[in-house]
Write an enzyme that holds these catalytic residues in place. Structure first.
Site, PDB file in Angstrom:
ATOM      1  N   CYS A  12     -42.578 -38.292 -25.154  1.00 30.62           N
ATOM      2  CA  CYS A  12     -43.213 -37.078 -24.639  1.00 30.62           C
ATOM      3  C   CYS A  12     -44.465 -37.359 -23.826  1.00 30.62           C
ATOM      4  O   CYS A  12     -45.041 -36.440 -23.236  1.00 30.62           O
ATOM      5  CB  CYS A  12     -43.526 -36.126 -25.796  1.00 30.62           C
ATOM      6  SG  CYS A  12     -42.053 -35.294 -26.451  1.00 30.62           S
ATOM      7  N   LYS A  15     -44.063 -36.280 -20.088  1.00 30.40           N
ATOM      8  CA  LYS A  15     -44.067 -34.887 -19.640  1.00 30.40           C
ATOM      9  C   LYS A  15     -45.044 -34.665 -18.497  1.00 30.40           C
ATOM     10  O   LYS A  15     -46.077 -35.336 -18.404  1.00 30.40           O
ATOM     11  CB  LYS A  15     -44.469 -33.959 -20.798  1.00 30.40           C
ATOM     12  CG  LYS A  15     -43.367 -33.659 -21.788  1.00 30.40           C
ATOM     13  CD  LYS A  15     -43.836 -32.589 -22.775  1.00 30.40           C
ATOM     14  CE  LYS A  15     -42.720 -32.146 -23.700  1.00 30.40           C
ATOM     15  NZ  LYS A  15     -43.159 -31.057 -24.604  1.00 30.40           N
ATOM     16  N   SER A  43     -44.670 -19.934 -23.375  1.00 28.32           N
ATOM     17  CA  SER A  43     -44.534 -21.390 -23.540  1.00 28.32           C
ATOM     18  C   SER A  43     -43.928 -21.734 -24.894  1.00 28.32           C
ATOM     19  O   SER A  43     -44.324 -22.716 -25.540  1.00 28.32           O
ATOM     20  CB  SER A  43     -45.890 -22.096 -23.374  1.00 28.32           C
ATOM     21  OG  SER A  43     -46.450 -21.811 -22.130  1.00 28.32           O
ATOM     22  N   ASP A  45     -40.987 -22.723 -27.830  1.00 27.55           N
ATOM     23  CA  ASP A  45     -40.243 -23.964 -27.981  1.00 27.55           C
ATOM     24  C   ASP A  45     -38.822 -23.873 -27.462  1.00 27.55           C
ATOM     25  O   ASP A  45     -38.230 -24.880 -27.069  1.00 27.55           O
ATOM     26  CB  ASP A  45     -40.228 -24.368 -29.461  1.00 27.55           C
ATOM     27  CG  ASP A  45     -41.627 -24.604 -29.983  1.00 27.55           C
ATOM     28  OD1 ASP A  45     -42.285 -25.533 -29.493  1.00 27.55           O
ATOM     29  OD2 ASP A  45     -42.085 -23.850 -30.861  1.00 27.55           O
ATOM     30  N   ASP A  62     -34.268 -31.196 -23.974  1.00 27.92           N
ATOM     31  CA  ASP A  62     -35.377 -32.140 -23.898  1.00 27.92           C
ATOM     32  C   ASP A  62     -34.809 -33.529 -23.641  1.00 27.92           C
ATOM     33  O   ASP A  62     -33.794 -33.907 -24.236  1.00 27.92           O
ATOM     34  CB  ASP A  62     -36.173 -32.147 -25.213  1.00 27.92           C
ATOM     35  CG  ASP A  62     -37.643 -32.455 -24.987  1.00 27.92           C
ATOM     36  OD1 ASP A  62     -37.934 -33.397 -24.225  1.00 27.92           O
ATOM     37  OD2 ASP A  62     -38.496 -31.769 -25.574  1.00 27.92           O
ATOM     38  N   ASP A  85     -36.781 -28.262 -31.528  1.00 30.33           N
ATOM     39  CA  ASP A  85     -37.122 -26.939 -31.004  1.00 30.33           C
ATOM     40  C   ASP A  85     -36.318 -25.826 -31.692  1.00 30.33           C
ATOM     41  O   ASP A  85     -36.807 -24.705 -31.833  1.00 30.33           O
ATOM     42  CB  ASP A  85     -36.868 -26.890 -29.498  1.00 30.33           C
ATOM     43  CG  ASP A  85     -37.881 -27.698 -28.711  1.00 30.33           C
ATOM     44  OD1 ASP A  85     -38.975 -27.941 -29.244  1.00 30.33           O
ATOM     45  OD2 ASP A  85     -37.577 -28.092 -27.579  1.00 30.33           O
ATOM     46  N   GLY A 132     -21.497 -33.490 -22.284  1.00 32.33           N
ATOM     47  CA  GLY A 132     -22.762 -33.796 -21.638  1.00 32.33           C
ATOM     48  C   GLY A 132     -22.604 -34.055 -20.156  1.00 32.33           C
ATOM     49  O   GLY A 132     -21.574 -33.762 -19.555  1.00 32.33           O
ATOM     50  N   SER A 134     -24.009 -36.985 -16.966  1.00 32.93           N
ATOM     51  CA  SER A 134     -24.716 -38.222 -16.661  1.00 32.93           C
ATOM     52  C   SER A 134     -24.870 -38.374 -15.155  1.00 32.93           C
ATOM     53  O   SER A 134     -24.043 -37.893 -14.379  1.00 32.93           O
ATOM     54  CB  SER A 134     -23.951 -39.424 -17.221  1.00 32.93           C
ATOM     55  OG  SER A 134     -22.668 -39.536 -16.612  1.00 32.93           O
TER      56      SER A 134
END
Length: 339
Positions: A12, A15, A43, A45, A62, A85, A132, A134
């Protein structure tokens, strides 16, 4: 292992700074939809969208570059961070999608290990990995898009702390500082082991303790630091008075902070939120720990003061360093005081 795994700013710490991000989000036109119970206005989560009177979906995503040199472990950390989250909102994990950036000329076994680590955490969360996306990239990045469910009347907002609440933190701070020290081979094995244990522990277990309490606000502490996320919790007013001696942190993070093993992200956090904080302590290392960006950090929870000790007892049974770190008081225009 290939050098690509050693990222300049992993976890993180990678970010965008909160100030830069706010400038962009403030310009995005907002579309009114009464079923969007929580969007990006506060803002929070994750987003929450109501689909029936008794059911809402929770959506989050994330991803980030590696902060450890073991690909399987990196996959576990990135997935644990993304899943967090859902728990911060009070939701239950249902499904997840992989987000992958990977250089085409690197060993695909590395990618396989990353995804296996992430999959293990999705399964531990009780969710299913459903697919997913990629892309070929110059650097490794990995994370998840996660979907969960929640009752529309049982959402934990991130900005609901009230005067009279006590504040509980469920994991130790200092992960960013320790990971920074580790990248230059200055962190001890003990300190890094503590950081890894924290980053790979699902907030599922702490969240499971909350059902019988009156949770006014909840968030997970990640890249914008303890103080940054605490500031968001005070959106409805009040001043957080933090007792620095009760804040859990990885012990060696203090030593590394005193040696200036710091991150640029922590300084961005200080620049953004520092003018809202009054430090009544002369303790540079503790200031840095409180501004330190966390990867897969703990839950920060606001509950009525009379319920704090009982909730702390429940959470402490999980075996992670935790603590009642302060309370919300009515101090006029002050936002955060650190004593």
């Amino acid at each position: 292992m290939e050098d690509i795994v050693f990222c300049k700013g992993g976890g993180c710490t990678a970010k965008l700074g909160p100030g830069a991000l706010k400038k962009v989000l403030d310009q995005i036109p907002k579309k009114a939809d009464e079923n969007l119970l929580i969007g990006y206005d506060s803002s929070d989560d994750a987003a929450v969208y109501q689909v029936t009177p008794d059911l809402a979906i929770v959506q989050t995503l994330d991803f980030f570059p590696p902060m450890v040199d073991d690909p399987y472990l990196f996959g576990q950390i990135a997935a644990t961070n993304a899943l967090s989250d859902i728990y911060a909102m009070g939701g239950e994990v249902k499904s997840a999608l992989n987000i992958v950036c990977f250089p085409e000329h690197y060993d695909l076994n590395i990618l396989g290990d990353i995804i296996q680590g992430g999959t293990q955490k999705v399964h531990e969360a009780g969710g299913v990995l459903a697919g997913g996306h990629s892309i070929a990239d110059s650097d490794v990045k990995y994370g998840l898009s996660v979907m969960g469910t929640i009752h529309p009347q049982k959402i934990y907002p991130n900005d609901g702390a009230k005067v009279g609440d006590c504040l509980i933190l469920t994991k130790p701070l200092g992960v960013g500082i320790v990971a920074t020290a580790n990248r230059i081979k200055e962190a001890s094995k003990e300190a890094m082991d503590q950081a890894v244990k924290s980053m790979t522990t699902l907030n599922k277990y702490a969240a499971s303790c909350l059902g019988k309490y009156h949770v006014h606000g909840c968030t997970d502490v990640t890249g914008f630091s303890f103080l940054g996320h605490l500031s968001e919790m005070l959106g409805k007013g009040g001043c957080a008075v933090i007792s620095s001696k009760n804040v859990p942190y990885i012990p060696e993070a203090r030593e590394y902070a005193d040696e200036f093993l710091l991150t640029a992200a922590a300084q961005r956090n200080r620049n953004f939120i520092g003018d809202q904080v009054e430090f009544r302590i002369q303790d540079f290392a503790m200031e840095e720990i409180l501004f330190d960006p966390q990867t897969s950090g703990g839950l920060l929870i606001a509950v009525p003061k009379e319920e704090g000790e009982a909730l702390m007892e429940d959470i402490s049974k999980l075996g992670m360093p935790c603590g009642i770190v302060g309370q919300v008081e009515d101090y006029g225009n002050k936002k955060i005081i650190v004593e």
